[in-house]
Design a protein around this motif. Structure first.
Motif, short mmCIF file in Angstrom:
data_model
loop_
_atom_site.label_atom_id
_atom_site.label_comp_id
_atom_site.label_asym_id
_atom_site.label_seq_id
_atom_site.Cartn_x
_atom_site.Cartn_y
_atom_site.Cartn_z
N ILE A 1 -25.60 129.79 26.26
CA ILE A 1 -25.58 128.60 27.37
C ILE A 1 -27.07 128.44 27.97
O ILE A 1 -27.19 127.22 28.60
N ARG B 1 -23.60 134.85 24.50
CA ARG B 1 -23.44 133.41 25.05
C ARG B 1 -24.25 133.60 26.57
O ARG B 1 -24.79 132.06 26.24
N VAL C 1 -21.90 121.32 29.16
CA VAL C 1 -22.51 122.51 29.05
C VAL C 1 -20.98 123.45 28.24
O VAL C 1 -21.18 123.63 26.93
N VAL D 1 -19.42 128.84 35.01
CA VAL D 1 -20.37 128.92 34.68
C VAL D 1 -21.99 127.80 35.52
O VAL D 1 -22.80 128.74 35.07
#
Length: 454
Positions: free
Chosen positions: A128, A124, A85, A98
């Motif tokens: 993600i 974000r 990712v 993450v």
């Protein structure tokens, strides 16, 4: 401590739960405002098998997918996928950072995996989550493809496209405030109960009676006008006047065959309201046609004559010393129905003077001349003056101040009277707050405009 005592403690210290609620709610609000808002974007993955040519194969494939889903949930939150990712989005974050934002849960009995991404930025978080939906099927395809070649055994499909969250998922302000109210009220209630448990002052009539070994024959509620003037308003059915009338009635019926006529009123320590009780009890007795004389026997700190606005220069000590006759020191109050003998000059030996044969002879003369003789005596614990006097009277009334007199002090005073053989008639509980449970019980129906506030 039973439920009644707990409720009584909370009612008496109601401000403590309220303060607890205010402080805890304020703290919860401040903490909520200081926390960084976090946003959660969600997606959902469907796990299925690729080879199912019959119903039996489909059933077995479903079981296989369910078993695989639990493993895939851990894989979706791992650093391998997080690294892909990061590479896909070009994030300035480590794979570990993450991965800590991703949660994946396999729904029991299904082949679905719920994936949530929580980040400080709503955009974000959505990006993600979308990247997880794109990279995770490829990762599973690599893992499930046989080494000999061919199609993978499992296929991952995105069934719920992630969206940009419009409101933060954390902190939950309403939940935090509700928790603050609950915790604050609970802590405040516990503090109120603890304070009641640690409070060593006399407040409960039943406890006062148990400590003294005699009943509570009167309860006088706090009255600011009475505290200033020391004489209750008698022209109407005022609260203080009714308290002393009830005390008068109880005192008259303590012993019908041999009612006490020479009564000493004292307390364990100073400032318990004994002098105010003597003066107003005397006035209440004159209301029903009784002849009453008040004897100011607190020779160290006399207050009766001051409260009634009389001359205090001569009085009891002059009579006992033989420097004045009884008729010369008796003063009349009001319409003449109440007589008063002041303390007179302070002698060097008050205790010996009050316990002398001359004092006993004086009390006999007053007993023959009046229906009631009320003696305002010194407190029992600081000095010994009242101890010797207590055996010369028909009975003693103990005055105790609500929430001020210590239980140990009150018990010691009662034991002192018992030790010398004095007859204790009862207890007067003084200066009781209108909101106390005792006051509420007695004034449930109120007296005119004097009903205690709810």
């Amino acid at each position: 401590m039973n439920l009644r005592h707990v409720l009584s403690a909370i009612r008496a210290h109601w401000w403590m739960p309220l303060l607890g609620v205010l402080l805890a709610t304020g703290s919860a609000f401040a903490i909520t405002q200081l926390q960084t808002p976090l946003y959660t974007s969600s997606t959902q993955l469907f796990v299925s098998t690729t080879a199912a040519t019959s119903s039996a194969d489909a059933f077995q494939g479903g079981q296989f997918s369910q078993q695989r889903a639990a493993s895939y949930a851990r894989l979706a939150a791992g650093e391998e996928l997080a690294g892909r990712v990061v590479g896909r989005l070009g994030l300035d974050l480590s794979p570990g950072a993450v991965a800590s934002e991703i949660t994946a849960t396999a729904l029991p009995g299904t082949v679905l995996i719920d994936v949530g991404v929580t980040d400080e930025s709503p955009e974000r978080a959505q990006a993600i989550a979308e990247a997880v939906g794109a990279e995770f099927p490829a990762l599973v395809r690599e893992l499930e493809t046989p080494s000999t070649g061919g199609d993978p055994l499992v296929r991952i499909t995105v069934t719920d496209v992630p969206e940009i969250p419009q409101s933060p998922s954390s902190p939950n302000r309403d939940q935090n405030l509700a928790l603050g109210v609950l915790v604050g009220a609970l802590l405040g209630a516990l503090a109120a109960v603890a304070r009641r448990q640690l409070d060593r002052s006399v407040k409960d009539p039943g406890e006062a009676a148990a400590l003294a070994g005699v009943p509570v024959i009167g309860t006088v509620l706090r009255d600011h006008a009475l505290e200033r003037a020391h004489i209750a308003e008698r022209t109407g059915p005022g609260r203080a006047a009714e308290d002393f009338r009830l005390l008068r009635t109880n005192l008259q019926f303590l012993s019908v065959d041999e009612p006490p006529r020479v009564i000493m009123v004292t307390s364990a320590v100073p400032s318990e309201g004994k002098t105010t009780a003597v003066v107003n009890l005397a006035l209440a007795l004159t209301e029903v046609g009784r002849s009453v004389i008040v004897l100011e026997a607190d020779l160290r700190r006399p207050k009766v004559t001051r409260y009634l606005g009389m001359v205090g220069g001569v009085g009891l000590t002059n009579v006992l010393a033989g420097t004045a006759d009884l008729d010369e020191v008796v003063q009349s109050y009001g319409d003449g129905s109440l007589s008063v003998i002041g303390a007179g000059p302070t002698p060097p030996n008050p205790g010996e003077l009050l316990a002398s044969a001359g004092m006993a002879s004086l009390l006999d003369k007053l007993r023959a001349a009046y229906d009631y003789v009320l003696v305002d005596a010194p407190p029992l614990l600081p000095v010994a003056d009242a101890v010797g006097l207590s055996v010369l009277v028909d009975g003693v009334v103990l005055s105790v101040r609500y929430g001020s007199t210590r239980k140990e002090q009150f018990r010691q005073a009662a034991v002192t009277l018992q030790r010398v053989g004095a007859r204790t008639l009862g207890v007067v509980l003084n200066i009781v707050p209108p909101k106390a449970g005792t006051a509420r019980a007695r004034y449930a129906y109120g007296y005119g405009g004097d009903t205690p506030p709810a």
